[in-house]
Design a protein around this motif. Structure first.
Motif, PDB file in Angstrom:
ATOM      1  N   GLY A  42      15.146 -25.426  34.071  1.00  0.00           N
ATOM      2  CA  GLY A  42      14.735 -25.730  32.714  1.00  0.00           C
ATOM      3  C   GLY A  42      15.083 -24.565  31.805  1.00  0.00           C
ATOM      4  N   SER A  52      21.875 -24.744  33.506  1.00  0.00           N
ATOM      5  CA  SER A  52      20.939 -23.920  33.555  1.00  0.00           C
ATOM      6  C   SER A  52      21.117 -22.994  34.487  1.00  0.00           C
ATOM      7  CB  SER A  52      19.839 -25.098  34.469  1.00  0.00           C
ATOM      8  OG  SER A  52      20.182 -25.129  35.873  1.00  0.00           O
ATOM      9  N   ARG A  82       7.784 -18.944  31.889  1.00  0.00           N
ATOM     10  CA  ARG A  82       8.600 -19.662  30.866  1.00  0.00           C
ATOM     11  C   ARG A  82       8.336 -19.017  29.420  1.00  0.00           C
ATOM     12  NH1 ARG A  82       6.715 -24.471  33.214  1.00  0.00           N
ATOM     13  NH2 ARG A  82       8.310 -25.333  34.621  1.00  0.00           N
ATOM     14  N   ASN A  96      15.079 -27.851  27.313  1.00  0.00           N
ATOM     15  CA  ASN A  96      14.468 -28.843  26.782  1.00  0.00           C
ATOM     16  C   ASN A  96      13.335 -28.355  25.641  1.00  0.00           C
ATOM     17  OD1 ASN A  96      15.558 -31.118  28.215  1.00  0.00           O
ATOM     18  ND2 ASN A  96      14.221 -30.889  29.797  1.00  0.00           N
TER      19      ASN A  96
END
Length: 147
Positions: A42, A52, A82, A96
């Protein structure tokens, strides 16, 4: 023989992204490794931009993969990892993007522009049909008087 060469080339190209992850990066714990792969899938490679970091073989992507694994080994949750990467590189690093107040314009702009464009085409089309319809009887009579 030519089809065999084409098949061999296809197989080499197809396995290219799998070679991006070097064996020294793989964690011994399969659960942590799977979490790292899920997170890496991601995150955008800042060099390649449409891949990615899991698929990219760029040096920066490798550094980010190692960073993700280090944070997981340190005990961070997936979201904490993240957020750590986003804090360092900005939200552009997310493949995303998150839906928020600052990105709502981006999510709304495309459909809005499509609607405005279609409306413009409809108006121009109606005006063109009116012009192509010809002159009314009164307009033709007025034009004939001018001649």
């Amino acid at each position: 023989m030519t089809w065999m060469r084409a098949l061999a080339l296809l197989l080499v190209l197809w396995t290219g992204p799998a070679l991006a992850l070097s064996p020294d990066e793989i964690l011994p714990d399969p659960v942590l490794e799977q979490r790292a792969r899920d997170i890496s899938a991601g995150l955008r490679c800042l060099v390649c931009q449409n891949q990615s970091i899991d698929d990219s073989d760029a040096d920066l992507a490798k550094d980010l993969r190692v960073l993700v694994r280090e944070r997981l080994v340190a005990g961070d949750s997936d979201e904490a990892v993240r957020q750590y990467v986003v804090d360092r590189y900005g939200e552009y690093v997310l493949l995303n993007p998150r839906l928020g107040g600052h990105t709502i314009v981006l999510w709304i702009a495309a459909p809005l522009l499509l609607i405005v464009g279609l409306g413009t085409l409809w108006v121009v089309g109606r005006r063109r049909r009116v012009v192509e319809a010809g002159l009314s009887v009164e307009e033709q009579a007025a034009l004939d008087e001018l001649k």
